[in-house]
Each structure stands twice: as structure tokens, then as C-alpha cells.
Motif scaffolding. Structure first.
Motif, PDB file in Angstrom:
ATOM      1  N   GLU A   1       0.786  -1.074   0.058  1.00  0.00           N
ATOM      2  CA  GLU A   1      -0.093   0.011  -0.098  1.00  0.00           C
ATOM      3  C   GLU A   1       0.855   1.248  -0.032  1.00  0.00           C
ATOM      4  OE1 GLU A   1      -2.499   0.301   3.339  1.00  0.00           O
ATOM      5  OE2 GLU A   1      -0.909   0.235   4.825  1.00  0.00           O
TER       6      GLU A   1
ATOM      7  N   ALA B   1       5.037   2.951  -6.425  1.00  0.00           N
ATOM      8  CA  ALA B   1       4.465   1.621  -6.481  1.00  0.00           C
ATOM      9  C   ALA B   1       5.131   0.542  -7.153  1.00  0.00           C
ATOM     10  CB  ALA B   1       3.054   1.580  -7.144  1.00  0.00           C
TER      11      ALA B   1
ATOM     12  N   ALA C   1      -1.305  -0.726 -11.586  1.00  0.00           N
ATOM     13  CA  ALA C   1      -2.290   0.181 -12.106  1.00  0.00           C
ATOM     14  C   ALA C   1      -1.839   1.563 -11.458  1.00  0.00           C
ATOM     15  CB  ALA C   1      -3.698  -0.031 -11.501  1.00  0.00           C
ATOM     16  N   LYS C   2      -1.322   1.767 -10.371  1.00  0.00           N
ATOM     17  CA  LYS C   2      -1.035   2.782  -9.563  1.00  0.00           C
ATOM     18  C   LYS C   2       0.427   3.415 -10.324  1.00  0.00           C
ATOM     19  CE  LYS C   2      -2.540   2.186  -5.003  1.00  0.00           C
ATOM     20  NZ  LYS C   2      -2.319   2.016  -3.166  1.00  0.00           N
ATOM     21  N   ALA C   3       1.433   2.326 -10.509  1.00  0.00           N
ATOM     22  CA  ALA C   3       2.675   2.534 -11.305  1.00  0.00           C
ATOM     23  C   ALA C   3       2.256   3.275 -12.872  1.00  0.00           C
ATOM     24  CB  ALA C   3       3.428   1.244 -11.556  1.00  0.00           C
ATOM     25  N   GLN C   4       1.075   2.829 -13.258  1.00  0.00           N
ATOM     26  CA  GLN C   4       0.764   3.271 -14.626  1.00  0.00           C
ATOM     27  C   GLN C   4       0.190   4.632 -14.305  1.00  0.00           C
ATOM     28  OE1 GLN C   4      -2.475   0.825 -16.423  1.00  0.00           O
ATOM     29  NE2 GLN C   4      -1.224   0.676 -18.310  1.00  0.00           N
ATOM     30  N   ARG C   5      -0.410   4.828 -13.618  1.00  0.00           N
ATOM     31  CA  ARG C   5      -1.079   6.213 -13.364  1.00  0.00           C
ATOM     32  C   ARG C   5       0.195   6.989 -12.924  1.00  0.00           C
ATOM     33  NH1 ARG C   5      -5.240   3.680 -10.275  1.00  0.00           N
ATOM     34  NH2 ARG C   5      -4.012   4.351  -8.339  1.00  0.00           N
ATOM     35  N   HIS C   6       1.030   6.723 -12.258  1.00  0.00           N
ATOM     36  CA  HIS C   6       2.250   7.604 -12.068  1.00  0.00           C
ATOM     37  C   HIS C   6       3.217   7.973 -13.569  1.00  0.00           C
ATOM     38  CE1 HIS C   6       5.259   9.772  -9.844  1.00  0.00           C
ATOM     39  NE2 HIS C   6       6.038   8.835  -9.893  1.00  0.00           N
TER      40      HIS C   6
ATOM     41  N   ASP D   1      -3.477  -3.832  -8.610  1.00  0.00           N
ATOM     42  CA  ASP D   1      -3.593  -2.354  -8.018  1.00  0.00           C
ATOM     43  C   ASP D   1      -2.367  -1.632  -7.882  1.00  0.00           C
ATOM     44  OD1 ASP D   1      -5.352  -0.448  -6.601  1.00  0.00           O
ATOM     45  OD2 ASP D   1      -3.819  -1.062  -4.978  1.00  0.00           O
ATOM     46  N   CYS D   2      -1.295  -2.531  -7.631  1.00  0.00           N
ATOM     47  CA  CYS D   2      -0.046  -1.762  -7.466  1.00  0.00           C
ATOM     48  C   CYS D   2       0.442  -1.343  -8.837  1.00  0.00           C
ATOM     49  CB  CYS D   2       1.162  -2.783  -6.719  1.00  0.00           C
ATOM     50  SG  CYS D   2       2.469  -2.165  -5.840  1.00  0.00           S
TER      51      CYS D   2
ATOM     52  N   PRO E   1       1.222   5.609  -2.136  1.00  0.00           N
ATOM     53  CA  PRO E   1       1.015   6.294  -3.162  1.00  0.00           C
ATOM     54  C   PRO E   1       1.304   5.804  -4.475  1.00  0.00           C
ATOM     55  CG  PRO E   1       2.947   7.178  -2.052  1.00  0.00           C
ATOM     56  CD  PRO E   1       2.546   6.221  -1.316  1.00  0.00           C
ATOM     57  N   ASP E   2       0.832   6.376  -5.720  1.00  0.00           N
ATOM     58  CA  ASP E   2       1.405   5.981  -6.871  1.00  0.00           C
ATOM     59  C   ASP E   2       2.497   5.965  -7.153  1.00  0.00           C
ATOM     60  OD1 ASP E   2      -1.576   5.548  -7.181  1.00  0.00           O
ATOM     61  OD2 ASP E   2      -1.840   7.254  -8.828  1.00  0.00           O
TER      62      ASP E   2
END
Length: 201
Positions: free
Chosen positions: A75, A81, A141-146, A138-139, A77-78
Motif C-alpha cells: 500500500e 508503487a 495500476a498505480k505505477a501506470q497512473r504515475h 492495483d500496484c 501512493p502511486d
């Protein structure tokens, strides 16, 4: 009126868990569990049910605790990740090469009892594996958003691949593969991820 229990339930369950974990389900007898816990058969049956029910309780608790430990490790932030996920899998590689090599109770119990038709075990195992995949997804996807993973990538497909690596680490570690090789597998998997142009720079 039921007599109050005179034993520490958590301590008993830890002893039972270690017995199943070290010897396996089939090789563990009720006599083994009695010796490990210091309880008589009547006390074990009365408190926890038969051997299979006791294993299910241990197995479910192990799955739940493992998922929570993973959630806490991943868990955040983006930003970071992808590195958290990489660090987690590298830690799994190191643990898989450890001297005990007793592996994961989830994998061991599933492999042993699936052939016996124990659907209660395999159903719980599938739920756990799907939960691991979801946390990896989820991890990613966070890395992708970042911007660390390419926008065109499918986080779930990447997570499924990393789940296969994760489970493979244990099997290879138990076979005697050394830590450097196992960590190299993880690094190779991450080197092959579709990263964004920003990260390549």
C-alpha cells in the motif's frame, strides 16, 4: 455447563500450524498434534473439531494473515508503487532461498489436498491467489497512473505473469536454487515490463 478452556488458543493454533507446515497434512497424525500442543484428543476435538476442520482453520488464518501482510507492504501512493512491488518480490526470492525451505503453507496445502478432492481447501486457495493477483494489479495500476508503466499495458495481465513468478520462486527455492538465481528471475521479469517513455528516460 461447558467447562472453561484452560489453554492458550493462539499458542495451540501456532503449534498446530507449525506441525502441518513442517510435516504436511497427510503425514501429521492426531498423535502428532497432541504432542505438539500438549492437549488430549478430546480437548482438541472439543475445541476445534476433527483434523480436517483444524487444518481448515489454520489454512484460512494463514491465507488471511498473508494477504494482510502483503497489503501493508504494497500500500502507498502511486509514486513508488512499482518499486514497492519489485522490493516485495525480491524479498520473496530471498525468503524462498532460506535454509528452512519449508515453503508457503498456502502452496503446500493446496498441492497436497487438491488431489484428495478437498474443494474447501482449493476454493480458499483460489480465493487467496486471486487476492494476490488483485493486489499486484492495483500496484501496477498505480505505477501506470504515475507514468512508470506504459499506458497501453494491461495491469491485470502483468499481475498474472508476476503471480506466476511469485509462486515459481518457492518451488525453485525448495529444489535448491540459490538466492542470486531467484532474485535474478524477479529482476528479469521487471526488466521485461512495458515501461513508459518517461521512465525509459
Amino acid at each position: 455447563m461447558a467447562r472453561p478452556r484452560t489453554f492458550d488458543e493462539a499458542q495451540v493454533l501456532r503449534a498446530v500450524r507449525d506441525q502441518f507446515w513442517n510435516k504436511g497434512y497427510a503425514a501429521t497424525s492426531m498423535d502428532d498434534l497432541m504432542r505438539a500442543t500438549g492437549l488430549g484428543k478430546g480437548s482438541l476435538y472439543g475445541a476445534f473439531g476433527d483434523k480436517h476442520q483444524l487444518f481448515l482453520r489454520i489454512f484460512d488464518s494463514y491465507c488471511t494473515n498473508s494477504m494482510e501482510s502483503m497489503r501493508q507492504a504494497l500500500e502507498g501512493p502511486d509514486a513508488g508503487a512499482l518499486e514497492r512491488l519489485r522490493h516485495y518480490l525480491l524479498g520473496a526470492a530471498t525468503a524462498s532461498a532460506g535454509p528452512s525451505r519449508r515453503g508457503c503453507l498456502l502452496a503446500r496445502g493446496t498441492a497436497e489436498l487438491a488431489s484428495e478432492g478437498a474443494t474447501d481447501v482449493t476454493d480458499r486457495a483460489l480465493q487467496a491467489f486471486q487476492g494476490i493477483e488483485a493486489q499486484f494489479t492495483d500496484c501496477l495500476a498505480k505505477a501506470q497512473r504515475h507514468g512508470d508503466v506504459a499506458a497501453s499495458a494491461d495491469p491485470r495481465k502483468l499481475a498474472a505473469m508476476l503471480l506466476a513468478v511469485f509462486r515459481g520462486l518457492e518451488a525453485l527455492g525448495k529444489a535448491g536454487m540459490d538466492e542470486a538465481c531467484l532474485r535474478g528471475m524477479v529482476e528479469t521479469a521487471f526488466d521485461g515490463l512495458p515501461v513508459s517513455a518517461r521512465r525509459r528516460r
